[in-house]
Motif scaffolding. Structure first.
Motif, mmCIF file in Angstrom:
data_model
loop_
_atom_site.group_PDB
_atom_site.id
_atom_site.type_symbol
_atom_site.label_atom_id
_atom_site.label_comp_id
_atom_site.label_asym_id
_atom_site.label_seq_id
_atom_site.Cartn_x
_atom_site.Cartn_y
_atom_site.Cartn_z
ATOM 1 N N ILE A 37 0.859 -1.178 0.000
ATOM 2 C CA ILE A 37 0.000 0.000 0.000
ATOM 3 C C ILE A 37 0.897 1.231 0.000
ATOM 4 C CG2 ILE A 37 -1.727 1.305 1.277
ATOM 5 C CD1 ILE A 37 -2.703 -1.306 2.480
ATOM 6 N N SER A 38 0.805 2.018 -1.057
ATOM 7 C CA SER A 38 1.658 3.194 -1.169
ATOM 8 C C SER A 38 0.958 4.252 -2.009
ATOM 9 C CB SER A 38 2.999 2.834 -1.820
ATOM 10 O OG SER A 38 2.804 2.451 -3.182
ATOM 11 N N ILE A 39 1.428 5.482 -1.891
ATOM 12 C CA ILE A 39 0.872 6.569 -2.695
ATOM 13 C C ILE A 39 1.155 6.328 -4.173
ATOM 14 C CG2 ILE A 39 1.025 9.020 -3.214
ATOM 15 C CD1 ILE A 39 -0.510 8.460 -0.700
ATOM 16 N N GLU A 40 2.326 5.789 -4.485
ATOM 17 C CA GLU A 40 2.664 5.518 -5.885
ATOM 18 C C GLU A 40 1.693 4.512 -6.500
ATOM 19 O OE1 GLU A 40 6.309 3.757 -8.670
ATOM 20 O OE2 GLU A 40 6.559 3.927 -6.499
ATOM 21 N N ALA A 41 1.435 3.413 -5.762
ATOM 22 C CA ALA A 41 0.492 2.416 -6.266
ATOM 23 C C ALA A 41 -0.899 3.017 -6.403
ATOM 24 C CB ALA A 41 0.464 1.206 -5.340
ATOM 25 N N HIS A 42 -1.286 3.858 -5.452
ATOM 26 C CA HIS A 42 -2.596 4.508 -5.525
ATOM 27 C C HIS A 42 -2.719 5.359 -6.787
ATOM 28 C CE1 HIS A 42 -6.077 6.965 -4.569
ATOM 29 N NE2 HIS A 42 -5.321 8.039 -4.691
ATOM 30 N N HIS A 43 -1.678 6.112 -7.106
ATOM 31 C CA HIS A 43 -1.720 6.945 -8.305
ATOM 32 C C HIS A 43 -1.844 6.093 -9.572
ATOM 33 C CE1 HIS A 43 -1.273 10.556 -6.121
ATOM 34 N NE2 HIS A 43 0.032 10.485 -5.888
ATOM 35 N N GLN A 44 -1.168 4.950 -9.596
ATOM 36 C CA GLN A 44 -1.272 4.064 -10.752
ATOM 37 C C GLN A 44 -2.674 3.466 -10.874
ATOM 38 O OE1 GLN A 44 2.236 1.695 -9.546
ATOM 39 N NE2 GLN A 44 3.065 2.087 -11.585
ATOM 40 N N VAL A 45 -3.238 3.074 -9.742
ATOM 41 C CA VAL A 45 -4.605 2.541 -9.735
ATOM 42 C C VAL A 45 -5.591 3.599 -10.218
ATOM 43 C CG1 VAL A 45 -6.496 1.810 -8.212
ATOM 44 C CG2 VAL A 45 -4.224 0.794 -7.959
ATOM 45 N N LEU A 77 -17.524 -3.510 -18.426
ATOM 46 C CA LEU A 77 -18.748 -3.431 -17.637
ATOM 47 C C LEU A 77 -18.525 -2.755 -16.293
ATOM 48 C CD1 LEU A 77 -20.169 -7.005 -18.340
ATOM 49 C CD2 LEU A 77 -20.703 -4.858 -19.526
ATOM 50 N N ASN A 78 -17.438 -3.098 -15.623
ATOM 51 C CA ASN A 78 -17.160 -2.530 -14.310
ATOM 52 C C ASN A 78 -15.664 -2.519 -14.040
ATOM 53 O OD1 ASN A 78 -19.280 -1.485 -12.686
ATOM 54 N ND2 ASN A 78 -20.172 -3.525 -12.526
ATOM 55 N N LEU A 79 -15.252 -1.583 -13.201
ATOM 56 C CA LEU A 79 -13.873 -1.481 -12.730
ATOM 57 C C LEU A 79 -13.882 -1.566 -11.215
ATOM 58 C CD1 LEU A 79 -12.900 1.507 -15.025
ATOM 59 C CD2 LEU A 79 -12.079 -0.845 -15.296
ATOM 60 N N HIS A 80 -12.988 -2.390 -10.655
ATOM 61 C CA HIS A 80 -12.941 -2.598 -9.212
ATOM 62 C C HIS A 80 -11.546 -2.221 -8.704
ATOM 63 C CE1 HIS A 80 -16.692 -5.091 -9.434
ATOM 64 N NE2 HIS A 80 -16.193 -5.386 -10.616
ATOM 65 N N PRO A 81 -11.293 -0.945 -8.403
ATOM 66 C CA PRO A 81 -9.980 -0.558 -7.884
ATOM 67 C C PRO A 81 -9.823 -0.948 -6.422
ATOM 68 C CG PRO A 81 -11.431 1.346 -8.000
ATOM 69 C CD PRO A 81 -12.192 0.207 -8.603
ATOM 70 N N ALA A 82 -8.597 -1.237 -6.030
ATOM 71 C CA ALA A 82 -8.259 -1.519 -4.638
ATOM 72 C C ALA A 82 -6.997 -0.743 -4.295
ATOM 73 C CB ALA A 82 -8.077 -3.017 -4.432
ATOM 74 N N TYR A 83 -6.304 -1.131 -3.232
ATOM 75 C CA TYR A 83 -5.116 -0.392 -2.824
ATOM 76 C C TYR A 83 -4.024 -0.427 -3.890
ATOM 77 C CZ TYR A 83 -6.639 0.340 2.003
ATOM 78 O OH TYR A 83 -7.311 0.760 3.121
ATOM 79 N N ALA A 84 -3.802 -1.600 -4.493
ATOM 80 C CA ALA A 84 -2.696 -1.718 -5.446
ATOM 81 C C ALA A 84 -3.089 -2.541 -6.663
ATOM 82 C CB ALA A 84 -1.478 -2.336 -4.759
ATOM 83 N N SER A 85 -4.363 -2.568 -7.006
ATOM 84 C CA SER A 85 -4.801 -3.359 -8.154
ATOM 85 C C SER A 85 -6.114 -2.828 -8.696
ATOM 86 C CB SER A 85 -4.958 -4.836 -7.759
ATOM 87 O OG SER A 85 -6.008 -4.985 -6.808
ATOM 88 N N GLY A 128 -6.734 6.259 4.028
ATOM 89 C CA GLY A 128 -5.387 6.225 4.559
ATOM 90 C C GLY A 128 -5.104 7.524 5.291
ATOM 91 N N GLY A 129 -4.144 7.500 6.203
ATOM 92 C CA GLY A 129 -3.796 8.716 6.935
ATOM 93 C C GLY A 129 -4.122 8.665 8.407
ATOM 94 N N LEU A 130 -4.625 7.525 8.896
ATOM 95 C CA LEU A 130 -4.920 7.403 10.324
ATOM 96 C C LEU A 130 -3.619 7.535 11.121
ATOM 97 C CD1 LEU A 130 -7.194 6.574 12.439
ATOM 98 C CD2 LEU A 130 -6.171 4.288 12.319
ATOM 99 N N PRO A 131 -3.579 8.395 12.151
ATOM 100 C CA PRO A 131 -2.373 8.483 12.976
ATOM 101 C C PRO A 131 -1.991 7.108 13.514
ATOM 102 C CG PRO A 131 -3.871 10.289 13.489
ATOM 103 C CD PRO A 131 -4.610 9.373 12.566
#
Length: 363
Positions: free
Chosen positions: A22-30, A44-52, A140-143
């Protein structure tokens, strides 16, 4: 692209993975790939997740090779970034009946409840994606000091608007549902509007700030925990049967907002019922499973029973005139698993005075 893997996930889907972290870079790619494929013919549909991103496509129009080639092309192509990520302020009633796990989170962190609220509300959260149930935002961002294990056993019902912590993640329950995250507060702000396009308040890439509110009412004219009001309709559900839900032909193209396609298990029977009573073929109807229910009609109308025979004593696959005050009773199925009750110009129904809401998979 380096670090990207693409593989079939089913006979009609393809999984594109950008590593396992889980990273900001992977998020930007997703986010880039999701936006690049939105609205493409045959997807028909797109199912984004943290890194896929899971790509669900129409196998009548495309093969796995077609979709892989399209995905690789779009990953290398610039995307129109006209939509700027928003900053959404979420009012939260912390603690008490609205945040029953706040004390537990405080004990786990070795902090006072007041300090937990202060830290939780001071953080800047990023919506990585929307999923699990309808419009549920994964934040994301929880202390780190507030990270708390989930409950050992999930609650059967978490109220809509519950603001929660699950491990190192934060989230908000848009609809009442089972859940095992730690509830620290509740917002009266609706996160899901089925009449809006798109329906979620929060979308991938948005930033969220939580704002503690006192008193616990008069937030945008609502109260924490208040239930939406429902409208009158033309018939009532006296008995719902085993599993009777409101279904249409499904809603494709909204999975990346956390809205599953759902839809009738027997779309041919649903279409036929609607056409028999003069509705659009995609109109909502009641889908009965294994055992039907009892329905009292308040106005003269026309209905059709299609699919399996549920022993209503009425002809199947034909338009039937119904008079005000008449009750249609469907029993156990005599053939097959599902039957449909289509009603002319039906837009809502009631169950013991309450509106029956559509059932969405994954909620």
């Amino acid at each position: 692209m380096s670090g990207v893997t693409i593989q079939p996930a089913s006979d009609r889907s393809l999984l594109v993975s950008f590593g396992t972290e889980i990273s900001i870079e992977a998020h930007h790619q997703v986010a880039h790939l999701t936006r690049a494929l939105e609205g493409q013919r045959g997807i028909l549909n797109l199912h984004p997740a943290y890194a896929s991103v899971l790509i669900d496509f129409d196998p009548r129009l495309h093969s796995h090779a077609d979709i892989e080639a399209l995905a690789r092309e779009r990953m290398e192509t610039a995307v129109d970034e006209t939509r700027e990520a928003g900053v959404v302020e979420i009012p939260v009633c912390y603690g008490g009946e609205f945040g029953p796990d706040l004390e537990d989170v405080a004990r786990h962190a070795g902090l006072s409840p007041e300090r937990v609220v202060e830290l939780h509300a001071a953080a800047d959260y990023l919506v990585y994606f929307v999923g699990f149930s309808t419009c549920f935002p994964y934040l994301g961002g929880l202390p780190p000091e507030l990270a708390t294990p989930r409950l050992s056993a999930p609650r059967k019902n978490v109220p809509a608007g519950s603001v929660a912590i699950g491990g190192s993640q934060a989230g908000i329950y848009p609809l009442a549902s089972p859940g095992g995250w730690r509830i620290v507060g509740r917002t009266p702000l609706p996160l899901f509007d089925p009449q809006a396009s798109p329906p979620p308040l929060l979308r991938m890439g948005d930033h969220v700030r939580f704002k503690p509110v006192r008193p616990l009412s008069d937030v945008r004219g609502s109260e924490c925990g208040s239930e939406p009001r429902t409208s009158e309709s033309g018939f009532r559900v006296l008995s719902p049967g085993l599993q009777t839900t409101v279904q249409d032909l499904g809603r494709f193209g909204y999975a990346h907002f956390g809205v599953s396609a759902s839809g009738a298990a027997d779309p041919v029977a649903l279409r036929a019922g609607n056409l028999l009573v003069g509705n659009a073929e995609n109109a909502a109807a009641l889908e009965m499973t294994l055992a039907g229910g009892a329905f009292e009609f308040e106005t003269d109308t026309v209905i059709a029973l299609t699919g399996s025979d549920f022993g209503a004593g009425l002809p199947l696959w034909t338009a039937i005139d119904i008079k005000a005050g008449q009750t249609v009773r469907c029993g156990a199925t005599r053939s097959g698993a599902r039957g449909y009750l289509a009603v002319r110009a039906a837009s809502a129904c009631q169950s013991h005075g309450q509106r029956v809401r559509p059932c969405h998979d994954g909620a």
